[in-house]
Design an enzyme around this catalytic site. Structure first.
Site, PDB file in Angstrom:
ATOM      1  N   HIS B 133      36.310  43.463   4.219  1.00  0.00           N
ATOM      2  CA  HIS B 133      37.236  42.335   4.303  1.00  0.00           C
ATOM      3  C   HIS B 133      36.860  41.555   5.556  1.00  0.00           C
ATOM      4  O   HIS B 133      36.994  42.060   6.678  1.00  0.00           O
ATOM      5  CB  HIS B 133      38.692  42.821   4.374  1.00  0.00           C
ATOM      6  CG  HIS B 133      39.203  43.344   3.080  1.00  0.00           C
ATOM      7  ND1 HIS B 133      40.023  44.436   2.984  1.00  0.00           N
ATOM      8  CD2 HIS B 133      39.016  42.905   1.810  1.00  0.00           C
ATOM      9  CE1 HIS B 133      40.329  44.643   1.701  1.00  0.00           C
ATOM     10  NE2 HIS B 133      39.722  43.720   0.968  1.00  0.00           N
ATOM     11  N   GLU B 136      38.615  41.183   9.161  1.00  0.00           N
ATOM     12  CA  GLU B 136      38.894  42.383   9.954  1.00  0.00           C
ATOM     13  C   GLU B 136      37.788  42.588  10.995  1.00  0.00           C
ATOM     14  O   GLU B 136      37.035  43.567  10.960  1.00  0.00           O
ATOM     15  CB  GLU B 136      39.068  43.573   8.996  1.00  0.00           C
ATOM     16  CG  GLU B 136      40.287  43.313   8.083  1.00  0.00           C
ATOM     17  CD  GLU B 136      40.396  44.215   6.847  1.00  0.00           C
ATOM     18  OE1 GLU B 136      39.625  45.183   6.724  1.00  0.00           O
ATOM     19  OE2 GLU B 136      41.265  43.935   5.995  1.00  0.00           O
ATOM     20  N   ARG B 189      39.649  36.769   3.604  1.00  0.00           N
ATOM     21  CA  ARG B 189      39.540  38.201   3.325  1.00  0.00           C
ATOM     22  C   ARG B 189      38.499  38.534   2.267  1.00  0.00           C
ATOM     23  O   ARG B 189      37.769  39.536   2.369  1.00  0.00           O
ATOM     24  CB  ARG B 189      40.934  38.667   2.858  1.00  0.00           C
ATOM     25  CG  ARG B 189      41.029  40.005   2.151  1.00  0.00           C
ATOM     26  CD  ARG B 189      42.457  40.195   1.648  1.00  0.00           C
ATOM     27  NE  ARG B 189      42.638  41.327   0.774  1.00  0.00           N
ATOM     28  CZ  ARG B 189      42.935  42.561   1.193  1.00  0.00           C
ATOM     29  NH1 ARG B 189      43.043  42.834   2.469  1.00  0.00           N
ATOM     30  NH2 ARG B 189      43.105  43.536   0.314  1.00  0.00           N
ATOM     31  N   ASN B 206      37.859  45.009  -2.334  1.00  0.00           N
ATOM     32  CA  ASN B 206      38.449  46.336  -2.379  1.00  0.00           C
ATOM     33  C   ASN B 206      39.435  46.493  -3.542  1.00  0.00           C
ATOM     34  O   ASN B 206      40.326  47.330  -3.502  1.00  0.00           O
ATOM     35  CB  ASN B 206      39.142  46.680  -1.052  1.00  0.00           C
ATOM     36  CG  ASN B 206      39.374  48.185  -0.889  1.00  0.00           C
ATOM     37  OD1 ASN B 206      38.692  48.999  -1.521  1.00  0.00           O
ATOM     38  ND2 ASN B 206      40.343  48.559  -0.070  1.00  0.00           N
ATOM     39  N   HIS B 258      38.360  49.483   7.550  1.00  0.00           N
ATOM     40  CA  HIS B 258      39.174  48.261   7.519  1.00  0.00           C
ATOM     41  C   HIS B 258      39.980  48.144   8.800  1.00  0.00           C
ATOM     42  O   HIS B 258      39.989  49.039   9.637  1.00  0.00           O
ATOM     43  CB  HIS B 258      40.181  48.355   6.364  1.00  0.00           C
ATOM     44  CG  HIS B 258      39.584  48.312   5.011  1.00  0.00           C
ATOM     45  ND1 HIS B 258      39.683  47.217   4.178  1.00  0.00           N
ATOM     46  CD2 HIS B 258      38.877  49.232   4.309  1.00  0.00           C
ATOM     47  CE1 HIS B 258      39.087  47.468   3.038  1.00  0.00           C
ATOM     48  NE2 HIS B 258      38.578  48.688   3.078  1.00  0.00           N
ATOM     49  N   SER B 259      40.678  47.014   8.946  1.00  0.00           N
ATOM     50  CA  SER B 259      41.752  46.942   9.952  1.00  0.00           C
ATOM     51  C   SER B 259      42.843  46.069   9.335  1.00  0.00           C
ATOM     52  O   SER B 259      42.570  45.299   8.432  1.00  0.00           O
ATOM     53  CB  SER B 259      41.228  46.320  11.265  1.00  0.00           C
ATOM     54  OG  SER B 259      41.091  44.914  11.169  1.00  0.00           O
ATOM     55  N   GLU B 332      42.005  52.378   8.674  1.00  0.00           N
ATOM     56  CA  GLU B 332      42.545  51.075   9.085  1.00  0.00           C
ATOM     57  C   GLU B 332      42.600  51.174  10.604  1.00  0.00           C
ATOM     58  O   GLU B 332      43.333  51.988  11.166  1.00  0.00           O
ATOM     59  CB  GLU B 332      43.957  50.854   8.521  1.00  0.00           C
ATOM     60  CG  GLU B 332      44.032  50.682   7.020  1.00  0.00           C
ATOM     61  CD  GLU B 332      43.721  49.247   6.569  1.00  0.00           C
ATOM     62  OE1 GLU B 332      43.501  48.367   7.428  1.00  0.00           O
ATOM     63  OE2 GLU B 332      43.676  49.022   5.337  1.00  0.00           O
TER      64      GLU B 332
END
Lengths: 223, 371
Positions: B133, B136, B189, B206, B258-259, B332
């Protein structure tokens, strides 16, 4: 009435805690003081027939300016059954005293009152996460005000965070209040949408943060 | 009067755009009003815009590092800078690191994976990806740091792992999206694919994997941030990894990063049914999180995707797990919303360092439990 213990890592617990934190931010926030959710310690869910779901929470908030300064809280968050237009009910208690930020608030108040031209800024933080020191109070104010917007617009299956201030413009007033018109971006964690939102914020050191007007903006409002 | 026409006069009825120097403002306004010519202000202060752009350009480090030792790990970089970094890393460590191109994006950008290997043929491997993404940013930045760390640790902490296993690292998993976050929309994203019948661009990479595809937990609306795409693996960025994983056939751990939210997650996202290896994955996650927190006290929660964040169908690690890659995890990273996607660059290295501690636990465990 059925009560169930939830793992603190459960998504429902995080969402309810985020909502409680937003509500508390609004009630206690100011340009000199902000609170953010640090950790969820305990969560229970009570299903009340005909009423809704009530979450009983124990969590920790941290001071956004001094991360080592934390405070323990409890809250009850009631999501009303069916009625999507009604904000959840939040009751909370904070253990101990919150930091007194009168001085920081007054410094900001006097600074803005003495500006020759109305304050205007964009992109706080910027793409790299930078917030110029003189914009920290503007951000803290938005953080508190967005807490109100988040509370008013939350449901059991949503989790909102303030993502960015796109634009802020001070509005001249003849009385003692400060007024700022914000365009913010809210990030909704479940749908992953970034939602532009307008909010008009009133503040005075002795009167807390009030959102007098707010509303969702169309996507192209950012152009 | 020194008018600077940005859109020149063409004929009656056509609009004209003009930049007006300050001293000429009043005379021009008077002239236009006297002649009944309507006008509006598009940009109040051109100088302010120019000044801001200058400042932004200066702030970005234009200096080109000559080695991975002078590379600045404490700031965010562009795609070109990350590609240059990869080439430097390979050049400095030809016996350990190689760069593979596993496919091309919608906008024809190369998709690169770094391979860290001490030899052997098709050794059991660990896969790590960051930046699927694009907004992130702390993840791609951490990926760069991991690449350097692997090289630094090859004879020490990672020696026992690299003696038996290879590591694959895809730093910019969504290059088109990443470029878009730099040039146009910091909050982008998805990928940048255009599928016929919609004005909206992009698919959530995702939600595009073939695991529970089409079920609840993804959107069928092309304008949504969680749009699953017209069919599974429609996105070249996803297809490239799917093909790579299937062709390799010997990947034993798969970690997709991810974040934000500070979570360590294992499958499933698309169903509440627990994975058969739930106890084991839960235990690994518990230890990995403890190791992560030991560095800076950062709080992480862990659990399955569906119970810990939300139902998500077509997700990466649901697919990899169903392919038989038992040790499939998603991170995350920082933070929990204070800065969210706009994490200050000063937090890149601490985030990468603590995440590395968790990765070490997962990699070591995998190596000790090869299957």
């Amino acid at each position: 009435r059925a009560m169930a213990e939830l793992p603190p890592s459960h998504s429902s617990a995080s969402r309810a805690a985020a909502l409680a934190a937003a509500y508390i931010s609004h009630r206690h926030g100011s340009p000199g003081h902000g609170l953010a959710l640090r950790d969820v310690r305990r969560a229970r869910r009570e299903d009340i027939d005909g009423i809704g779901h009530k979450y009983h929470l124990e969590f920790v908030l941290e001071d956004i300016f001094e991360r080592d300064s934390t405070v323990n809280c409890t809250a009850e968050v009631l999501y009303h059954l069916g009625n999507k237009n009604s904000a959840p009910d939040v009751q909370f208690t904070i253990e101990g005293e919150l930091k007194n930020t009168d001085e920081a608030d007054n410094v900001f108040y006097n600074r803005i009152k003495s500006l020759k031209k109305e304050l205007e800024a964009e992109n706080i933080p910027d793409s790299y996460g930078n917030v110029p020191p003189e914009m920290q109070p503007i951000r803290a104010l938005a953080w508190a005000a967005s807490g109100y917007v988040i509370w008013q617009n939350s449901a059991e299956d949503t989790k909102y965070q303030l993502a960015q201030i796109k634009r802020v413009k001070q509005v001249k007033r003849t009385d003692e209040y400060l007024e700022f018109d914000y365009v913010i971006l809210l990030h909704e964690n479940v749908s992953q949408e970034i939602i532009p939102w307008q909010m008009t914020v009133l503040w005075h050191p002795q009167h807390g943060v009030a959102v007098t007007q707010n509303g969702r903006l169309p996507e192209h409002a950012l152009d | 009067i020194q008018l600077d026409f940005w859109l020149s006069p063409r004929g009656p009825g056509d609009p004209v755009d003009v930049r007006v120097p300050f001293p000429s403002l009043q005379p021009l306004k008077v002239h236009l009003e006297a002649n009944g010519v309507p006008y509006s202000i598009m940009i109040e202060d051109v100088q302010a815009l120019v000044d801001r752009e200058q400042m932004q350009m200066l702030r970005r480090r234009r200096f080109v590092p000559l080695s991975t030792s002078t590379f600045d790990y404490t700031s965010y970089h562009t795609l070109d800078e990350i590609h240059a970094f990869m080439d430097l890393l390979v050049a400095e460590n030809p016996n350990l690191v190689s760069k593979l191109e596993i496919g091309r994006t919608t906008e024809s950008r190369p998709i690169y994976v770094l391979k860290f290997s001490k030899g052997g043929t098709n050794r059991p491997a660990i896969w790590i990806d960051t930046g699927i993404h694009s907004r992130e940013w702390v993840t791609q930045a951490s990926g760069v740091w991991f690449a350097k760390k692997i090289v630094q640790e090859q004879e020490e902490g990672l020696a026992t792992i690299l003696d038996q296993m290879d590591i694959f690292l895809e730093i910019v998993t969504n290059p088109d999206g990443f470029v878009f976050t730099h040039t146009s929309n910091r909050m982008w994203r998805k990928t940048r694919s255009k599928h016929s019948g919609s004005l909206c661009v992009g698919v959530d990479p995702n939600r595009n994997w073939d695991a529970g595809f089409g079920g609840a937990g993804a959107s069928s609306n092309p304008c949504s941030e969680t749009y699953r795409g017209p069919y599974a693996n429609s996105e070249p960025e996803v297809k490239a990894i799917v093909d790579f994983v299937k062709n390799h056939g010997n990947i034993k751990a798969f970690i997709s990063i991810h974040s934000y939210s500070q979570l360590l997650l294992y499958p499933y996202g698309y169903t509440t049914t627990a994975v058969p290896d739930k106890e084991e994955l839960n235990q690994i996650a518990k230890e990995a999180v403890a190791a992560l927190s030991s560095l800076y006290g950062t709080n992480y929660k862990y659990g399955s995707i569906i119970t810990t964040i939300y139902q998500a169908s077509g997700g990466t690690i649901d697919w990899t797990y169903n392919q038989g890659i038992k040790y499939s995890f998603t991170f995350e990273l920082r933070d929990t919303g204070r800065y969210g996607f706009l994490l200050p660059a000063s937090q890149i290295v601490p985030t990468a360092q603590e995440t590395w501690k968790a990765l070490e636990v997962i990699m070591t465990y995998t190596r000790n439990h090869l299957y």
